[in-house]
Design a protein around this motif. Structure first.
Motif, PDB file in Angstrom:
ATOM      1  N   GLU A 145       0.831  -1.208   0.000  1.00  0.00           N
ATOM      2  CA  GLU A 145       0.000   0.000   0.000  1.00  0.00           C
ATOM      3  C   GLU A 145       0.864   1.256   0.000  1.00  0.00           C
ATOM      4  O   GLU A 145       0.547   2.243  -0.686  1.00  0.00           O
ATOM      5  CB  GLU A 145      -0.921  -0.006   1.229  1.00  0.00           C
ATOM      6  CG  GLU A 145      -1.940  -1.126   1.251  1.00  0.00           C
ATOM      7  CD  GLU A 145      -3.024  -0.953   0.195  1.00  0.00           C
ATOM      8  OE1 GLU A 145      -3.089   0.119  -0.453  1.00  0.00           O
ATOM      9  OE2 GLU A 145      -3.814  -1.897   0.009  1.00  0.00           O
ATOM     10  N   ILE A 146       1.951   1.254   0.751  1.00  0.00           N
ATOM     11  CA  ILE A 146       2.819   2.436   0.804  1.00  0.00           C
ATOM     12  C   ILE A 146       3.406   2.722  -0.577  1.00  0.00           C
ATOM     13  O   ILE A 146       3.453   3.877  -1.030  1.00  0.00           O
ATOM     14  CB  ILE A 146       3.942   2.234   1.839  1.00  0.00           C
ATOM     15  CG1 ILE A 146       3.367   2.176   3.262  1.00  0.00           C
ATOM     16  CG2 ILE A 146       4.980   3.362   1.739  1.00  0.00           C
ATOM     17  CD1 ILE A 146       4.382   1.806   4.329  1.00  0.00           C
ATOM     18  N   LEU A 178       0.679   4.155  -2.908  1.00  0.00           N
ATOM     19  CA  LEU A 178       0.310   5.526  -2.558  1.00  0.00           C
ATOM     20  C   LEU A 178       1.437   6.505  -2.854  1.00  0.00           C
ATOM     21  O   LEU A 178       1.204   7.608  -3.387  1.00  0.00           O
ATOM     22  CB  LEU A 178      -0.068   5.587  -1.074  1.00  0.00           C
ATOM     23  CG  LEU A 178      -1.379   4.885  -0.711  1.00  0.00           C
ATOM     24  CD1 LEU A 178      -1.469   4.673   0.792  1.00  0.00           C
ATOM     25  CD2 LEU A 178      -2.568   5.717  -1.200  1.00  0.00           C
ATOM     26  N   ALA A 179       2.677   6.120  -2.519  1.00  0.00           N
ATOM     27  CA  ALA A 179       3.804   7.016  -2.775  1.00  0.00           C
ATOM     28  C   ALA A 179       3.976   7.271  -4.267  1.00  0.00           C
ATOM     29  O   ALA A 179       4.313   8.388  -4.683  1.00  0.00           O
ATOM     30  CB  ALA A 179       5.081   6.425  -2.180  1.00  0.00           C
ATOM     31  N   GLN A 201       1.567   7.286  -6.420  1.00  0.00           N
ATOM     32  CA  GLN A 201       0.494   8.209  -6.783  1.00  0.00           C
ATOM     33  C   GLN A 201       0.846   9.643  -6.374  1.00  0.00           C
ATOM     34  O   GLN A 201       0.411  10.609  -7.018  1.00  0.00           O
ATOM     35  CB  GLN A 201      -0.811   7.786  -6.121  1.00  0.00           C
ATOM     36  CG  GLN A 201      -1.376   6.473  -6.658  1.00  0.00           C
ATOM     37  CD  GLN A 201      -2.614   6.024  -5.904  1.00  0.00           C
ATOM     38  OE1 GLN A 201      -3.192   6.786  -5.144  1.00  0.00           O
ATOM     39  NE2 GLN A 201      -3.022   4.773  -6.116  1.00  0.00           N
ATOM     40  N   PHE A 202       1.640   9.775  -5.283  1.00  0.00           N
ATOM     41  CA  PHE A 202       2.073  11.101  -4.839  1.00  0.00           C
ATOM     42  C   PHE A 202       3.236  11.645  -5.661  1.00  0.00           C
ATOM     43  O   PHE A 202       3.754  12.715  -5.376  1.00  0.00           O
ATOM     44  CB  PHE A 202       2.481  11.074  -3.361  1.00  0.00           C
ATOM     45  CG  PHE A 202       1.312  11.060  -2.420  1.00  0.00           C
ATOM     46  CD1 PHE A 202       0.253  11.930  -2.603  1.00  0.00           C
ATOM     47  CD2 PHE A 202       1.276  10.194  -1.345  1.00  0.00           C
ATOM     48  CE1 PHE A 202      -0.823  11.927  -1.740  1.00  0.00           C
ATOM     49  CE2 PHE A 202       0.208  10.188  -0.471  1.00  0.00           C
ATOM     50  CZ  PHE A 202      -0.860  11.051  -0.662  1.00  0.00           C
ATOM     51  N   ARG A 230       5.660  12.802   1.301  1.00  0.00           N
ATOM     52  CA  ARG A 230       4.886  11.808   0.558  1.00  0.00           C
ATOM     53  C   ARG A 230       4.825  10.483   1.328  1.00  0.00           C
ATOM     54  O   ARG A 230       3.767   9.863   1.444  1.00  0.00           O
ATOM     55  CB  ARG A 230       5.520  11.578  -0.810  1.00  0.00           C
ATOM     56  CG  ARG A 230       5.431  12.740  -1.791  1.00  0.00           C
ATOM     57  CD  ARG A 230       6.174  12.373  -3.069  1.00  0.00           C
ATOM     58  NE  ARG A 230       6.009  13.346  -4.130  1.00  0.00           N
ATOM     59  CZ  ARG A 230       6.814  14.387  -4.319  1.00  0.00           C
ATOM     60  NH1 ARG A 230       7.822  14.594  -3.480  1.00  0.00           N
ATOM     61  NH2 ARG A 230       6.604  15.231  -5.327  1.00  0.00           N
ATOM     62  N   ALA A 269       1.681   8.651   2.898  1.00  0.00           N
ATOM     63  CA  ALA A 269       1.419   7.320   2.349  1.00  0.00           C
ATOM     64  C   ALA A 269       1.305   6.287   3.459  1.00  0.00           C
ATOM     65  O   ALA A 269       0.452   5.386   3.402  1.00  0.00           O
ATOM     66  CB  ALA A 269       2.529   6.926   1.371  1.00  0.00           C
ATOM     67  N   ALA A 295      -1.975   4.232   4.140  1.00  0.00           N
ATOM     68  CA  ALA A 295      -1.799   2.780   4.053  1.00  0.00           C
ATOM     69  C   ALA A 295      -2.289   2.100   5.324  1.00  0.00           C
ATOM     70  O   ALA A 295      -2.893   1.023   5.283  1.00  0.00           O
ATOM     71  CB  ALA A 295      -0.333   2.447   3.798  1.00  0.00           C
ATOM     72  N   GLU A 306      -3.575  14.556  -5.101  1.00  0.00           N
ATOM     73  CA  GLU A 306      -3.749  13.180  -4.640  1.00  0.00           C
ATOM     74  C   GLU A 306      -4.277  13.125  -3.213  1.00  0.00           C
ATOM     75  O   GLU A 306      -5.058  12.244  -2.867  1.00  0.00           O
ATOM     76  CB  GLU A 306      -2.427  12.410  -4.741  1.00  0.00           C
ATOM     77  CG  GLU A 306      -2.011  12.078  -6.154  1.00  0.00           C
ATOM     78  CD  GLU A 306      -3.075  11.236  -6.857  1.00  0.00           C
ATOM     79  OE1 GLU A 306      -3.589  10.271  -6.231  1.00  0.00           O
ATOM     80  OE2 GLU A 306      -3.414  11.546  -8.011  1.00  0.00           O
TER      81      GLU A 306
END
Length: 667
Positions: free
Chosen positions: A534-535, A538-539, A541-542, A580, A584, A588, A626
């Motif tokens: 998940e991290i 998400l990172a 996406q950032f 970020r 994240a 997460a 985001e």
């Protein structure tokens, strides 16, 4: 997906039984240790701990800064992301600080002192773990006059309730404080209770010992108000004693996290105390052994000296010789007294014999003597014991007058033979007595001579060359031996002073830490695998498009793997990368919590001026865009501030923005 399994319900037995088995003690021992140190056995899943803020009202009076005058500004916050936009030093950061004062219980040092003095009243409406709560502070320029927290049936009702003047029938008072210190303590206790959080206990070492330190609600709040700076950890704002990892484990709802921390801290303290006692005992034993060795060496030396004196001194023992001399001196004195007594007795018996013989001669020569004394010859008056003079004896012999009373003496001559016979018998008796006395005197003189000779011999030995000095040396050596023997007796070997109860407690806590750690690891394996994925997502996406993989562990240490397999740490990332990754991680955690049905982060995030951390415009645009998208989709409430009006206009819809006129204060 259902929640993860609780390790306390494993088939092999309860937690207490498993600890007892590992520690090889009884279950009762384990229960006693846990009860003694106030440690919990159970660690049930945490209750939901969502935090949402709805309304902030700021009342006061601005002075020294234009525009001066009264302040009464209310902010309302919706779900998702809300951006506070104003020029620098125009109040946007202070909104986060005032929200923090209400929720955290105490303001941070970053709240500007002039702003602090403007305030007279703060009102914050929030929902804490599903319960609407109103936070109300009444302030003076220098202090908090009163602080209350109360509940209401509905969030909308909070706005109509002051709490400082009473709640009516619809609310319940939770905090009522008349000072900043009391307000901070009561809010901290309230928030830990409502969010189902346990104080974080860690150890720290001083120059003297290991101690424990307890971190409460402010430590958790540092994971809400995100810090900046390369020296800051991934979660929270304190690198000390693994607090970042503790926060991560709590927010993953790892079983036994709080219990494990307390068990480890208690174990560390007890083990340190045991080590200190052991070191002290070892030092005492070593010092005692050194002292005993010194005394034993001195005793051995004294014994050698005494032995050498005994070997070099001929004849009888000098001490015995001196004792014999004293004994013989007493016996010689006694023999001398006896000889003197016998000598006096001999002289008396000789005198009596002489007197008896003279009386016999006088009897034979004088008729008067026969008539007067019948063989008697007194030397003194029998009445007054006055001695009889020579004149009276001559008168008695020549004139026939009694030497005692001077009366004329007369008598018959028929008794002369009987008187003479009696006198002769007395002479014989006195001779026998004289001979016996003489014989006794001779024996006494022989004994006296013998004892005197023995005494002279002993004294001669003692007076002989070197004997007196040897005696002194030997006596001194014997005294020295006795002295060191006595010193050794008062220095017994010291026993090991370890406490049986203390050893059991340490054994139990050590085993408990291992059992709880294993439980935590067993659950963490699956959670951390999911969290890493998940991290990364998400990172990316950032805007961290080069990120390939991350590895986070239970200590909240984050390993970052970028393109080409290059590995780096979280601390070495640039400020934009750190922001970020922090966001994240929080998102997460919430995703993993939703997936596994566990309670994680409160879901409230405060971010102050991320562009001030040297984040480029393009990166900031990605982060804002985001964050807005994820805040809505993941049900995260984010308050973020910025002085970049253009950035906000390009990335956020108007309903997500609370903005001041450029150059004017936000409140």
């Amino acid at each position: 997906m259902s929640a993860i399994a609780d390790p306390t319900n494993q088939e092999e037995g309860s937690l207490a039984d498993r600890i007892a088995s590992r520690a090889r003690v009884t279950r009762e021992d384990v229960e006693h240790v846990f009860a003694t140190y106030g440690l919990p056995f159970a660690y049930p899943p945490a209750r939901p701990r969502r935090v949402r803020i709805h309304r902030l009202r700021i009342v006061g009076h601005r002075v020294g800064v234009q525009p001066e005058g009264p302040i009464d500004r209310t902010f309302t916050f919706d779900e998702g992301l809300m951006a506070l936009v104003a020029s620098n030093l125009k109040g946007k950061s202070s909104v986060l600080e005032l929200v923090t004062w209400c929720l955290r219980g105490a303001p941070r040092t970053t709240l500007q002192s002039d702003v602090r003095r403007w305030l007279t009243q703060l009102e914050l409406d929030a929902t804490i773990a599903g319960q609407p709560m109103g936070f109300r502070l009444s302030l003076t320029p220098d202090s908090l006059r009163s602080g209350v927290v109360f509940t209401a049936p509905d969030v909308k009702q909070l706005a109509t309730m002051n709490g400082l003047d009473g709640l009516g029938a619809s609310g319940a008072l939770l905090v009522d404080a008349a000072s900043q210190e009391v307000y901070a303590l009561q809010v901290a206790e309230l928030m830990l209770d409502r969010l189902d959080l346990q104080p974080l206990v860690n150890k720290f070492t001083t120059t003297e010992r290991v101690r424990t330190q307890t971190h409460g609600w402010p430590a958790y709040y540092s994971a809400i108000y995100l810090p900046f700076g390369r020296d800051r950890p991934l979660l929270g704002d304190n690198n000390m004693a693994g607090l970042s990892g503790r926060l991560l484990q709590v927010f993953l709802d790892l079983p036994a996290t709080a219990a494990l921390a307390r068990v480890k801290a208690t174990y560390d303290v007890l083990q340190d105390e045991a080590n200190k006692r052991s070191e002290k005992t070892k030092r005492a034993i070593a010092e005692r052994e050194d002292e005993r060795r010194r005394v034993e060496a001195a005793l051995a030396s004294a014994r050698i000296t005494l032995s050498q004196l005994q070997e070099t001194t001929s004849g009888p023992d000098l001490t015995e010789l001196a004792g014999s001399a004293a004994t013989l001196a007493h016996r010689v004195a006694d023999a001398q007294d006896k000889r003197d007594d016998l000598s006096r007795s001999y002289r008396d018996s000789r005198r009596i014999r002489q007197l008896d013989e003279k009386a016999l001669n006088d009897l034979r020569e004088s008729e008067v003597a026969r008539l007067l004394f019948h063989g008697l010859n007194p030397s003194a008056c029998p009445r007054c014991e006055a001695p009889i003079s020579g004149d009276r004896r001559e008168a008695e012999r020549d004139e026939h007058r009694c030497a005692i009373c001077t009366s004329e003496v007369s008598g018959a001559a028929d008794d002369d033979e009987a008187v003479e016979t009696e006198t002769i018998e007395r002479v014989e008796a006195s001779k026998l007595a004289e001979a016996a006395s003489k014989d006794g005197l001779a024996v006494a003189e022989v004994e006296l001579a013998r004892l005197t000779a023995e005494l002279n011999e002993v004294q001669q030995n003692l007076r002989s060359a070197g004997v007196a000095t040897a005696l002194r040396d030997r006596v001194a050596a014997e005294v020295e031996v006795a002295r060191w023997e006595g010193a050794l007796q008062v220095l017994p070997k010291l026993p090991d002073s370890s406490s049986a109860d203390g050893e059991v407690a340490i054994t139990v806590l050590k085993a408990a830490a291992k059992v709880l750690d294993e439980d935590s690891k067993a659950v963490a394996s699956e959670l951390f695998t999911r969290l890493n994925a998940e991290i990364v997502e998400l990172a990316q996406q950032f805007g961290m498009t080069a990120l390939e993989h991350v590895e986070i562990n239970r200590s909240a240490a984050l390993k970052v793997i970028k393109g080409g397999g290059a590995q780096d740490s979280f601390g070495n990332q640039d400020p934009g990368g750190q922001l970020r990754l922090r966001v994240a991680v929080i998102v997460a955690l919430l995703r993993v919590g939703a997936r596994y049905g566990i309670s994680t982060h409160p879901g409230l995030v405060l971010i102050d001026s991320p562009k001030a951390e040297e984040i480029q415009n393009s990166d900031a645009a990605v982060i804002f865009r985001e964050l807005n998208r994820l805040a809505v989709s993941e049900e995260v409430q984010v308050l973020i501030t910025t002085a970049d009006f253009d950035l906000v206009a390009a990335t956020l819809p108007p309903e997500r923005v609370i903005a001041a006129i450029p150059g004017d204060p936000l409140w």
